[in-house]
Design an enzyme around this catalytic site. Structure first.
Site, PDB file in Angstrom:
ATOM      1  N   HIS A  18       0.837  -1.208   0.000  1.00 59.01           N
ATOM      2  CA  HIS A  18       0.000   0.000   0.000  1.00 59.01           C
ATOM      3  C   HIS A  18       0.872   1.258   0.000  1.00 59.01           C
ATOM      4  O   HIS A  18       0.693   2.149  -0.843  1.00 59.01           O
ATOM      5  CB  HIS A  18      -0.903  -0.013   1.232  1.00 59.01           C
ATOM      6  CG  HIS A  18      -1.822   1.159   1.322  1.00 59.01           C
ATOM      7  ND1 HIS A  18      -3.130   1.127   0.887  1.00 59.01           N
ATOM      8  CD2 HIS A  18      -1.630   2.424   1.797  1.00 59.01           C
ATOM      9  CE1 HIS A  18      -3.696   2.307   1.076  1.00 59.01           C
ATOM     10  NE2 HIS A  18      -2.809   3.105   1.640  1.00 59.01           N
ATOM     11  N   GLU A  19       1.809   1.318   0.932  1.00 58.69           N
ATOM     12  CA  GLU A  19       2.652   2.513   1.028  1.00 58.69           C
ATOM     13  C   GLU A  19       3.619   2.614  -0.153  1.00 58.69           C
ATOM     14  O   GLU A  19       3.971   3.722  -0.571  1.00 58.69           O
ATOM     15  CB  GLU A  19       3.428   2.507   2.347  1.00 58.69           C
ATOM     16  CG  GLU A  19       2.549   2.493   3.593  1.00 58.69           C
ATOM     17  CD  GLU A  19       1.569   3.652   3.648  1.00 58.69           C
ATOM     18  OE1 GLU A  19       1.836   4.697   3.034  1.00 58.69           O
ATOM     19  OE2 GLU A  19       0.513   3.505   4.302  1.00 58.69           O
ATOM     20  N   HIS A  22       1.951   4.606  -2.848  1.00 57.25           N
ATOM     21  CA  HIS A  22       2.074   6.044  -2.596  1.00 57.25           C
ATOM     22  C   HIS A  22       3.475   6.540  -2.962  1.00 57.25           C
ATOM     23  O   HIS A  22       3.643   7.578  -3.615  1.00 57.25           O
ATOM     24  CB  HIS A  22       1.812   6.360  -1.127  1.00 57.25           C
ATOM     25  CG  HIS A  22       0.387   6.165  -0.695  1.00 57.25           C
ATOM     26  ND1 HIS A  22      -0.684   6.620  -1.434  1.00 57.25           N
ATOM     27  CD2 HIS A  22      -0.135   5.577   0.422  1.00 57.25           C
ATOM     28  CE1 HIS A  22      -1.814   6.320  -0.798  1.00 57.25           C
ATOM     29  NE2 HIS A  22      -1.511   5.677   0.320  1.00 57.25           N
TER      30      HIS A  22
END
Length: 418
Positions: A18-19, A22
């Protein structure tokens, strides 16, 4: 112990992916990413590469990418401050020493008259000869405060300087990567296990399940249950699921023979708190690379739709908070999945990854969906929301999410331990 290890691996992977989404798209947009963190709280591990510090923190409750401009800069230099300057080969400032200047005897000490580290990248100040001079600052210069380096963030490297689409993509990339991870897991599952075939055939049986205890075998063709003819795997599972603790008579074709086998499905409670019958059999499978890819994406989409429908039922009151599970419930269900083998655990990991992506896209403050909502409001208004007001909304939203987490956790404790 297996449950704990499974939780660490699964949650670590979900948060990392997920990160990473980003991080990748923020860097592609030219945003300075100061830190990539797994967990919150005190640092356990820290490693810096290029502009970004990669950390693992004590509390494994999520992660974050700290982008320049999202929060106010921690270091502020005002006129009258005394600072030290080190220069690179081009004569531009590379280090701005805030304190402990005695540890940098070669630094040029000045008294600041004017400083602009966002747009013009200059420092004007008086040196030891009391002469006002102007110094150009390198775009990648560092502050040095308490001997800790922090790279400056010119405006063109800050989150707020990027276009609406660049910011939206950087935010959406986190949930998107969770959906992509789920698809990869489910494709891998299909490559290992094979793709399910919708026929009422026993593909395999799990050890110690009701099926193997009753005498069902891999390859058995279930012609009927209690005299009701079966055509598909869905027909088979639907009867089993609604017959917990009830004896069913399976008419099974095994080779050239048809035998009757009584089976009593076990009662099991799933994550949705619904009790279903379970006998411990897998569907028949076939192996195909292209088919596995198609299966992975199709299953990902089906899970997305199912989870969104469940959230809709929560909004309409068909589900209550009692149906939600927090960390304790997820830990418990992960233990159940781990006990059933790596393939079931893979499916559970895919479901958790999709859940994480969808929950983060909800238009709630402090979540990715809340940040996308503010970007959308900026697009409609033609100007950004006051950062301080947005920060307050996110803070309040985060506090409310923590309260919800406590409530859900207390419900889990009551369900599983009291």
């Amino acid at each position: 112990m297996n449950t704990f290890i499974s939780i660490i691996i699964i949650f670590g992977l979900l948060v990392f992916i997920h990160e990473l989404g980003h991080l990748i798209f923020a860097k592609r947009a030219g945003i300075l990413c100061r830190e990539f963190a797994i967990g919150f709280g005190p640092k356990l591990f820290s490693y810096k590469k290029d502009e970004t510090t990669y950390t693992i923190r004590l509390l494994p409750l999520g992660g974050f990418v700290r982008m320049a401009g999202e929060d106010p800069e921690m270091i502020e230099i005002k006129p009258g401050f005394q600072i030290g300057l080190n220069f690179n080969r081009n004569g531009n400032v590379k280090d701005i020493i805030i304190n402990n200047k005695s540890k940098h005897p070669d630094a040029k000490v000045i008294t600041v008259e004017r400083i602009d580290l966002e747009h013009q990248l200059i420092i004007q100040g008086y040196d030891e000869s009391d002469e006002l001079k102007e110094y150009k600052v390198d775009a990648k210069a560092d502050y040095i405060y308490d001997e800790q380096r922090t790279q400056i963030a010119p405006y063109n490297r800050q989150f707020g300087s990027k276009t609406l689409s660049q910011r939206a993509v950087a935010i959406f990339a986190g949930p998107f990567m969770n959906f992509a991870l789920a698809a990869v897991i489910l494709i891998s599952y299909a490559l290992i296990q094979g793709m399910p075939v919708d026929k009422p055939i026993v593909g395999d049986v799990i050890p110690d399940g009701a099926a193997i205890e009753a005498g069902l075998q891999k390859g058995d063709y279930v012609v009927a249950i209690d005299g009701k003819q079966l055509d598909t795997w869905s027909d088979l599972t639907s009867i089993i699921q609604r017959s917990a603790n009830q004896e069913l008579v399976f008419q099974v074709q095994r080779g050239n023979d048809v035998v009757e086998i009584p089976v009593v499905p076990e009662a099991r409670t799933g994550p949705n708190e619904q009790t279903d019958g379970f006998i411990g059999i897998y569907p028949p499978t076939e192996f195909s690379l292209l088919g596995s890819i198609s299966f992975g994406f199709a299953q990902t989409w089906e899970y997305i739709v199912l989870i969104i429908q469940s959230l809709g039922m929560l909004v309409t009151g068909q589900f209550t908070l009692d149906h939600l599970s927090g960390p304790v419930g997820i830990y418990n269900y992960t233990g159940q999945a781990a006990a059933m083998g790596i393939l079931v655990l893979m499916q559970w990991a895919a479901i958790l990854s999709i859940n994480l992506g969808i929950i983060n896209l909800l238009p709630l403050p402090a979540l990715d969906g809340g940040r996308l909502m503010f970007i959308g409001l900026e697009a409609v208004r033609g100007k950004p929301i006051d950062p301080q007001k947005e920060g307050i909304v996110h803070f309040v939203g985060f506090a409310l999410l923590m309260v919800l987490m406590l409530v859900v956790t207390w419900n889990d404790i009551n369900k599983f331990f009291l």
